[in-house]
Enzyme design. Structure first.
Site, mmCIF file in Angstrom:
data_model
loop_
_atom_site.group_PDB
_atom_site.id
_atom_site.type_symbol
_atom_site.label_atom_id
_atom_site.label_comp_id
_atom_site.label_asym_id
_atom_site.label_seq_id
_atom_site.Cartn_x
_atom_site.Cartn_y
_atom_site.Cartn_z
ATOM 1 N N ASN A 16 0.856 -1.200 0.000
ATOM 2 C CA ASN A 16 0.000 0.000 0.000
ATOM 3 C C ASN A 16 0.892 1.251 0.000
ATOM 4 O O ASN A 16 1.609 1.514 0.972
ATOM 5 C CB ASN A 16 -0.901 -0.062 1.252
ATOM 6 C CG ASN A 16 -1.775 1.167 1.421
ATOM 7 O OD1 ASN A 16 -1.341 2.291 1.164
ATOM 8 N ND2 ASN A 16 -2.996 0.950 1.872
ATOM 9 N N GLU A 46 -1.864 -13.750 1.428
ATOM 10 C CA GLU A 46 -3.293 -13.705 1.733
ATOM 11 C C GLU A 46 -3.476 -13.498 3.237
ATOM 12 O O GLU A 46 -2.791 -14.158 4.041
ATOM 13 C CB GLU A 46 -3.941 -15.028 1.302
ATOM 14 C CG GLU A 46 -5.422 -14.893 1.035
ATOM 15 C CD GLU A 46 -6.099 -16.247 0.862
ATOM 16 O OE1 GLU A 46 -7.286 -16.361 1.206
ATOM 17 O OE2 GLU A 46 -5.404 -17.193 0.398
ATOM 18 N N ASP A 75 -0.784 -3.996 9.799
ATOM 19 C CA ASP A 75 -2.149 -4.361 9.454
ATOM 20 C C ASP A 75 -3.065 -3.421 10.219
ATOM 21 O O ASP A 75 -2.965 -3.297 11.436
ATOM 22 C CB ASP A 75 -2.469 -5.814 9.773
ATOM 23 C CG ASP A 75 -3.702 -6.260 8.989
ATOM 24 O OD1 ASP A 75 -3.626 -6.326 7.744
ATOM 25 O OD2 ASP A 75 -4.751 -6.519 9.609
ATOM 26 N N PHE A 156 -4.837 8.610 2.758
ATOM 27 C CA PHE A 156 -5.278 7.508 1.886
ATOM 28 C C PHE A 156 -6.468 6.823 2.545
ATOM 29 O O PHE A 156 -6.877 7.186 3.654
ATOM 30 C CB PHE A 156 -4.120 6.517 1.633
ATOM 31 C CG PHE A 156 -3.673 5.765 2.864
ATOM 32 C CD1 PHE A 156 -2.792 6.341 3.762
ATOM 33 C CD2 PHE A 156 -4.145 4.483 3.137
ATOM 34 C CE1 PHE A 156 -2.370 5.648 4.901
ATOM 35 C CE2 PHE A 156 -3.727 3.783 4.273
ATOM 36 C CZ PHE A 156 -2.838 4.379 5.154
ATOM 37 N N TYR A 158 -9.607 5.620 4.201
ATOM 38 C CA TYR A 158 -10.794 6.241 4.796
ATOM 39 C C TYR A 158 -10.514 7.624 5.405
ATOM 40 O O TYR A 158 -11.377 8.175 6.086
ATOM 41 C CB TYR A 158 -11.368 5.310 5.887
ATOM 42 C CG TYR A 158 -11.800 3.955 5.377
ATOM 43 C CD1 TYR A 158 -13.125 3.726 4.952
ATOM 44 C CD2 TYR A 158 -10.907 2.892 5.304
ATOM 45 C CE1 TYR A 158 -13.524 2.479 4.486
ATOM 46 C CE2 TYR A 158 -11.298 1.635 4.829
ATOM 47 C CZ TYR A 158 -12.600 1.440 4.426
ATOM 48 O OH TYR A 158 -12.993 0.211 3.956
ATOM 49 N N ASP A 159 -9.325 8.175 5.174
ATOM 50 C CA ASP A 159 -8.952 9.449 5.812
ATOM 51 C C ASP A 159 -9.977 10.581 5.615
ATOM 52 O O ASP A 159 -10.223 11.343 6.556
ATOM 53 C CB ASP A 159 -7.570 9.911 5.348
ATOM 54 C CG ASP A 159 -6.446 9.209 6.094
ATOM 55 O OD1 ASP A 159 -6.707 8.668 7.188
ATOM 56 O OD2 ASP A 159 -5.314 9.205 5.587
HETATM 57 O O1 LIG Z 1 -4.222 5.782 8.260
HETATM 58 C C1 LIG Z 1 -5.172 5.351 7.589
HETATM 59 N N1 LIG Z 1 -5.988 6.196 6.917
HETATM 60 C C2 LIG Z 1 -7.013 5.772 6.168
HETATM 61 N N2 LIG Z 1 -7.324 4.475 5.988
HETATM 62 C C3 LIG Z 1 -6.545 3.581 6.638
HETATM 63 C C4 LIG Z 1 -5.465 3.971 7.453
HETATM 64 N N3 LIG Z 1 -4.889 2.875 7.960
HETATM 65 C C5 LIG Z 1 -5.573 1.854 7.482
HETATM 66 N N4 LIG Z 1 -6.592 2.266 6.676
HETATM 67 C C6 LIG Z 1 -7.568 1.419 5.948
HETATM 68 C C7 LIG Z 1 -7.317 1.476 4.453
HETATM 69 C C8 LIG Z 1 -6.376 0.347 4.215
HETATM 70 O O2 LIG Z 1 -6.370 -0.211 2.901
HETATM 71 C C9 LIG Z 1 -6.848 -0.686 5.225
HETATM 72 C C10 LIG Z 1 -5.688 -1.469 5.727
HETATM 73 O O3 LIG Z 1 -5.708 -2.795 5.225
HETATM 74 P P1 LIG Z 1 -4.348 -3.639 5.274
HETATM 75 O O4 LIG Z 1 -4.587 -5.031 4.853
HETATM 76 O O5 LIG Z 1 -3.697 -3.430 6.597
HETATM 77 O O6 LIG Z 1 -3.435 -2.896 4.210
HETATM 78 P P2 LIG Z 1 -3.400 -2.982 2.633
HETATM 79 O O7 LIG Z 1 -4.055 -4.252 2.161
HETATM 80 O O8 LIG Z 1 -3.937 -1.723 2.107
HETATM 81 O O9 LIG Z 1 -1.842 -3.069 2.337
HETATM 82 P P3 LIG Z 1 -0.809 -4.208 2.896
HETATM 83 O O10 LIG Z 1 -1.629 -5.311 3.509
HETATM 84 O O11 LIG Z 1 -0.031 -4.635 1.710
HETATM 85 O O12 LIG Z 1 0.053 -3.509 3.911
HETATM 86 O O13 LIG Z 1 -7.402 0.081 6.316
HETATM 87 MG MG LIG Z 2 -3.679 -5.997 3.123
#
Ligand SMILES: O=c1nc[nH]c2c1ncn2[C@H]1C[C@H](O)[C@@H](COP(=O)(O)OP(=O)(O)OP(=O)(O)O)O1
Ligand SMILES: [Mg+2]
Length: 198
Positions: A16, A46, A75, A156, A158-159
């Site tokens: 992300n 996954e 996460d 990014f 839900y901000d």
């Molecule tokens: O500060 C934030 N401000 C806004 N939205 C946020 C924030 N922090 C997490 N979120 C929401 C969107 C994100 O897509 C999801 C995390 O999901 P999560 O699986 O941990 O991350 P991800 O799939 O986007 O990337 P990755 O797993 O490769 O780290 O929660």
């Molecule tokens: Mg993820």
């Protein structure tokens, strides 16, 4: 006692871009050479666990093994009180394969409907894993409210609909440097620094 981080290189085990930027900013003062999972062509595992910590650890250990370097995974997600904590660990998945957060934010708003309780929390689990399998985990949290319509273009996910408690701006409107001082990610990061970087 937590294990100290004494290495010079660290993988950010995330795909992300918004998160990688924020974690990179938080790590900047420590003079560590940082790589992202994408830089190293690491696969996106996954997320099969049922908790933020479980999924963070799954991502950190996979990247540490894959890169043979220490790896830090995040996460995180949004837990809406009127939705019994949803979307929670499914926060990324609510945006679908196209990562359509306009749709995901509408889903949150439609789910709350006319419910008077608009409280929500952002939660961030950070997991630091070493190639030998050792892991240190931390969890941070920030309380706020869901606002509608969405406001602001910073950040990014839900901000634009999350307004931290005590503020009249959303994380879409608040400067990134201020978000870095107070967010769920900053809270978890402060715990990580106190345990492993000091
Ligand atoms: O500060 C934030 N401000 C806004 N939205 C946020 C924030 N922090 C997490 N979120 C929401 C969107 C994100 O897509 C999801 C995390 O999901 P999560 O699986 O941990 O991350 P991800 O799939 O986007 O990337 P990755 O797993 O490769 O780290 O929660
Ligand atoms: Mg993820």
């Amino acid at each position: 006692m937590a294990r100290r981080f004494t290495e010079k290189k660290l993988v950010i085990a995330s795909h992300n871009k918004g998160k990688i930027k924020e974690i990179g900013d938080l790590l900047a003062p420590f003079g560590i050479e940082v790589f992202s999972a994408g830089d190293l062509d690491l696969p996106e595992p996954e997320e099969t666990e049922k908790t933020f910590i479980g999924n963070a650890q799954l991502k950190s250990t996979a990247a540490a093994k894959g890169a043979n370097l220490p790896a830090l995974a995040d996460d995180s997600g949004l837990a809406v009180s009127a939705l019994d904590g949803a979307p929670g660990i499914y926060s990324a998945r609510w945006a679908g394969p196209d990562k359509d957060f306009d749709m995901a934010m509408e889903k949150v708003q439609n789910g709350i409907g006319s419910h008077p309780d608009r409280r929500a929390s952002f939660i961030c689990a950070l997991s630091l894993a070493w190639p030998d399998g050792h892991v240190e985990n931390f969890e941070g949290r920030l309380e706020g409210d869901i606002v509608w319509p969405k406001r602001g273009r910073h950040g990014f996910g839900y901000d634009p609909i999350f307004q931290p408690k005590g503020y009249d701006q959303t994380f879409g409107e608040i400067e990134p440097a201020i978000k870095h001082e107070m967010s769920h990610r900053a809270d978890a990061f402060a715990q990580l620094v106190a345990a492993c970087f000091k």
